[in-house]
Scaffold this motif. Sequence first.
Motif, mmCIF file in Angstrom:
data_model
loop_
_atom_site.group_PDB
_atom_site.id
_atom_site.type_symbol
_atom_site.label_atom_id
_atom_site.label_comp_id
_atom_site.label_asym_id
_atom_site.label_seq_id
_atom_site.Cartn_x
_atom_site.Cartn_y
_atom_site.Cartn_z
ATOM 1 N N ASN A 33 0.819 -1.213 0.000
ATOM 2 C CA ASN A 33 0.000 0.000 0.000
ATOM 3 C C ASN A 33 0.851 1.261 0.000
ATOM 4 O O ASN A 33 0.595 2.198 -0.761
ATOM 5 N N ILE A 34 1.857 1.312 0.865
ATOM 6 C CA ILE A 34 2.600 2.572 1.006
ATOM 7 C C ILE A 34 3.563 2.847 -0.142
ATOM 8 O O ILE A 34 4.225 3.879 -0.156
ATOM 9 N N GLN A 35 3.595 1.976 -1.133
ATOM 10 C CA GLN A 35 4.361 2.265 -2.340
ATOM 11 C C GLN A 35 3.596 3.192 -3.277
ATOM 12 O O GLN A 35 4.165 3.721 -4.230
ATOM 13 N N SER A 36 2.319 3.419 -3.011
ATOM 14 C CA SER A 36 1.529 4.339 -3.827
ATOM 15 C C SER A 36 1.887 5.775 -3.464
ATOM 16 O O SER A 36 2.194 6.073 -2.306
ATOM 17 N N GLU A 66 -0.150 12.213 2.547
ATOM 18 C CA GLU A 66 -0.172 13.633 2.227
ATOM 19 C C GLU A 66 -1.107 13.884 1.054
ATOM 20 O O GLU A 66 -1.285 13.028 0.198
ATOM 21 N N ASP A 67 -1.661 15.093 1.032
ATOM 22 C CA ASP A 67 -2.463 15.585 -0.075
ATOM 23 C C ASP A 67 -3.770 14.813 -0.234
ATOM 24 O O ASP A 67 -4.432 14.527 0.747
ATOM 25 N N GLU A 68 -4.107 14.415 -1.447
ATOM 26 C CA GLU A 68 -5.436 13.859 -1.718
ATOM 27 C C GLU A 68 -5.461 12.332 -1.673
ATOM 28 O O GLU A 68 -4.631 11.671 -2.302
ATOM 29 N N GLN A 69 -6.434 11.810 -0.972
ATOM 30 C CA GLN A 69 -6.613 10.366 -0.861
ATOM 31 C C GLN A 69 -6.838 9.718 -2.234
ATOM 32 O O GLN A 69 -6.383 8.600 -2.482
ATOM 33 N N GLN A 70 -7.516 10.416 -3.124
ATOM 34 C CA GLN A 70 -7.850 9.835 -4.429
ATOM 35 C C GLN A 70 -6.609 9.435 -5.219
ATOM 36 O O GLN A 70 -6.646 8.475 -5.992
ATOM 37 N N VAL A 71 -5.491 10.108 -5.007
ATOM 38 C CA VAL A 71 -4.247 9.791 -5.730
ATOM 39 C C VAL A 71 -3.793 8.380 -5.400
ATOM 40 O O VAL A 71 -3.528 7.568 -6.293
ATOM 41 N N TRP A 72 -3.683 8.049 -4.109
ATOM 42 C CA TRP A 72 -3.209 6.707 -3.774
ATOM 43 C C TRP A 72 -4.293 5.659 -3.984
ATOM 44 O O TRP A 72 -4.004 4.523 -4.307
ATOM 45 N N ARG A 73 -5.562 6.040 -3.835
ATOM 46 C CA ARG A 73 -6.642 5.080 -4.105
ATOM 47 C C ARG A 73 -6.615 4.648 -5.575
ATOM 48 O O ARG A 73 -6.735 3.469 -5.880
ATOM 49 N N ASP A 74 -6.487 5.615 -6.484
ATOM 50 C CA ASP A 74 -6.424 5.299 -7.915
ATOM 51 C C ASP A 74 -5.219 4.415 -8.221
ATOM 52 O O ASP A 74 -5.313 3.468 -8.999
ATOM 53 N N ASP A 75 -4.077 4.725 -7.605
ATOM 54 C CA ASP A 75 -2.877 3.930 -7.849
ATOM 55 C C ASP A 75 -3.039 2.504 -7.322
ATOM 56 O O ASP A 75 -2.651 1.541 -7.992
ATOM 57 N N LEU A 76 -3.622 2.356 -6.136
ATOM 58 C CA LEU A 76 -3.861 1.009 -5.603
ATOM 59 C C LEU A 76 -4.792 0.211 -6.517
ATOM 60 O O LEU A 76 -4.528 -0.952 -6.826
ATOM 61 N N ASP A 77 -5.875 0.829 -6.961
ATOM 62 C CA ASP A 77 -6.803 0.148 -7.879
ATOM 63 C C ASP A 77 -6.092 -0.275 -9.159
ATOM 64 O O ASP A 77 -6.292 -1.383 -9.654
ATOM 65 N N ARG A 78 -5.247 0.618 -9.684
ATOM 66 C CA ARG A 78 -4.504 0.312 -10.915
ATOM 67 C C ARG A 78 -3.583 -0.878 -10.691
ATOM 68 O O ARG A 78 -3.554 -1.819 -11.494
ATOM 69 N N ARG A 79 -2.838 -0.879 -9.595
ATOM 70 C CA ARG A 79 -1.883 -1.956 -9.313
ATOM 71 C C ARG A 79 -2.589 -3.283 -9.041
ATOM 72 O O ARG A 79 -2.108 -4.339 -9.449
ATOM 73 N N MET A 84 -0.339 -6.512 -9.766
ATOM 74 C CA MET A 84 0.872 -6.180 -9.020
ATOM 75 C C MET A 84 0.662 -6.378 -7.515
ATOM 76 O O MET A 84 1.622 -6.549 -6.778
ATOM 77 N N ILE A 85 -0.590 -6.312 -7.082
ATOM 78 C CA ILE A 85 -0.958 -6.572 -5.697
ATOM 79 C C ILE A 85 -1.899 -7.765 -5.715
ATOM 80 O O ILE A 85 -2.926 -7.736 -6.392
ATOM 81 N N GLN A 86 -1.531 -8.806 -5.005
ATOM 82 C CA GLN A 86 -2.332 -10.028 -4.944
ATOM 83 C C GLN A 86 -3.142 -10.046 -3.649
ATOM 84 O O GLN A 86 -2.565 -9.935 -2.570
#
Length: 110
Positions: A33-36, A66-79, A84-86
């Motif tokens: 998760n924290i790689q996003s 930091e900043d907007e939650q949507q940034v890391w949420r989108d990246d997690l969904d993409r991965r 890339m995430i099992q």
Amino acid sequence: MGTRKLYLVFSKPPDRVSDDEYQRWYDVHARENIQSPGFVSARRFAITPSRGDDAPLSHLALYEYEDEQQVWRDDLDRRIGLGMIQLPEWFREITFQSWDCSALSDRIDP
């Protein structure tokens, strides 16, 4: 540096999943998760009611971001979509409750 926030994820593993299995998986998952982008840190806790009440949840993952939650949420969904995430087959059986926390004051130290 952006504004730091906390994201709290309370959980309880399915009854059929051993505590050791859940801990192994969640340790890896928190690191994934924290790689996003936007994540600053993660820390996991076992939680126990302080007054003897029954607790419907047993674990806490505390993420700082930091900043907007949507940034890391989108990246997690993409991965996840790219494999890339099992996620384990029992993932949808985990009981989750998540909280997004924005500071109302500066940190207070002794």
